[in-house]
Design an enzyme around this catalytic site. Structure first.
Site, short mmCIF file in Angstrom:
data_model
loop_
_atom_site.label_atom_id
_atom_site.label_comp_id
_atom_site.label_asym_id
_atom_site.label_seq_id
_atom_site.Cartn_x
_atom_site.Cartn_y
_atom_site.Cartn_z
N GLY A 36 0.88 -1.13 0.00
CA GLY A 36 -0.01 0.08 -0.11
C GLY A 36 0.88 1.33 -0.03
N SER A 80 -6.94 0.07 13.53
CA SER A 80 -7.83 1.27 13.79
C SER A 80 -8.35 1.42 14.98
CB SER A 80 -8.66 1.24 12.43
OG SER A 80 -9.34 2.30 12.66
N GLU A 97 -11.18 2.63 15.24
CA GLU A 97 -12.49 2.49 14.94
C GLU A 97 -13.12 1.14 15.90
OE1 GLU A 97 -15.03 3.88 12.98
OE2 GLU A 97 -13.66 5.62 12.98
N TYR A 146 -15.90 -1.81 8.16
CA TYR A 146 -14.51 -1.26 8.32
C TYR A 146 -13.80 -1.72 9.82
CZ TYR A 146 -10.08 1.61 8.73
OH TYR A 146 -8.74 2.21 8.95
#
Ligand code: NDP
Length: 315
Positions: free
Chosen positions: A9, A125, A127, A148
């Site tokens: 990435g 993350s 999250e 996600y």
């Protein structure tokens, strides 16, 4: 010989900063993109095009992932590739899942197969903690509110499991929001700054936003990629939160942006409930003490300086 690093990435925000930082430290860098003709605009912005090889690798293919790791034979691997938008993950749950969970498993399996003895980092993350009125710690309660978040939590667990069972040096940095001028236009701070600058230059078009009361811990990407490397190279082999320890509402950021440009945000911003995100996390806070105590890392760039930097870069 220069140590080799492989960045899955490398064309994204963090991947480009990380590739540059590794090059500056003398690493021989290899990056991957899913595309045969990747978007290299961020690498161009950082003036690192041609300074390392960008390999085409579909990280959702076990075979391609294994071949890439085998052929590069790196000392350090960084897995940053992902469908990284929470909002988009509701529209593309399968793509989000595969780009994170399948990719994580492919990298871990490849490492297990070749008895990888180097260091492996995964981008986790915040999250996964959902809404948190008190600062999250690594072992805080998990509360998954999006595809996600679910995918990132599964990736976190897989990395931990391979570390414990197969003794692979695999770690996760649980990242809180971090911004830079290289952030994709679809993310809110970039949107606010670009519109405010356009207004300053004479545009009459209002800035229309969803819930501006959401609170996040916002950091600076360039600092976070240094934390990422420290975590990956640490002999402690532990997971850490990467955050500033300070959280602010989007409203505060809007105020700072418009004030920096000599404008009153109330004259230019419209809040529309139509743009409220589905199942959005209200408050996200993190405690950065653990990474500071173990590795000596803390973020220096807090909200005012961060916003100033982002505005200056856009200008
Ligand atoms: P970006 O979105 O900027 O970059 C991620 C890269 O992943 C893209 O450039 C893309 O490269 C690749 N990718 C692989 N699969 C997909 C897909 N299905 N859809 C879109 N892109 C895909 O992410 P960041 O650099 O901001 O973040 C790096 C990592 O950190 C990500 O894993 C992200 O989830 C995580 N993270 C980021 C946070 C932040 O605030 N920035 C906060 C918390 C976690 P290509 O097209 O070349 O293959």
């Amino acid at each position: 010989m220069n140590p080799k690093a492989l960045v899955f990435g490398c064309t994204g925000q963090d991947g480009s900063y990380l590739s540059k930082s590794l090059l500056e430290k003398g690493y021989k860098v290899f990056g991957t993109s899913r595309k045969s003709n990747p978007d290299v605009s961020r690498l161009k912005a950082l003036d690192i095009i041609g300074r390392f090889e960008v390999i085409s690798c579909d990280i959702e293919s076990a075979e391609q992932t294994l071949n890439t790791i085998k052929s590069v034979n790196p000392k350090e691997i960084y897995s940053l590739s992902a469908q990284s938008s929470v909002g988009l993950s509701f529209l593309k749950p399968a793509e989000t899942h595969n780009s994170i969970v399948k990719a994580t498993l492919n990298i871990l399996e490849a490492c297990r197969e070749i008895n990888f003895e180097g260091n492996l980092f995964f981008a986790g993350s915040s999250e996964m903690y959902g809404s948190t009125s008190t600062p999250s710690e690594l072992d805080s309660k998990i509360d998954l509110k999006s595809p996600y978040a679910t995918a990132k939590y599964q990736s976190f667990l897989l990395s931990k499991m391979y570390r414990e069972i197969y003794k692979i040096n695999s770690v996760t940095g649980v990242l809180f929001n971090h911004e830079s001028s290289l952030r994709d236009e679809k993310f809110v701070i970039k949107k606010i700054i670009n519109r405010a600058i356009a207004i300053k230059k004479g545009s009459k078009e209002k800035l229309i936003l969803g819930n501006i009361n959401v609170i996040r811990d916002w950091g600076y990407a360039k600092e976070y990629i240094e934390a990422i490397q420290l975590i990956n190279r640490s002999k402690l082999n532990k997971d850490y939160l990467i955050c500033t320890g300070e959280s602010y509402s989007l409203r505060t950021i809007i105020e700072i942006v418009f004030r920096e440009l000599g404008l009153n945000w109330n004259d230019h911003v419209i809040v529309s409930e139509d743009l409220y995100r589905f199942n959005e996390i209200e408050i996200s806070k993190g405690n950065p003490n653990s990474i500071y105590q173990d590795l000596g890392w803390k973020s220096e760039i807090k909200i005012n300086r961060l916003v100033q930097k982002l505005i200056n870069n856009e200008l």
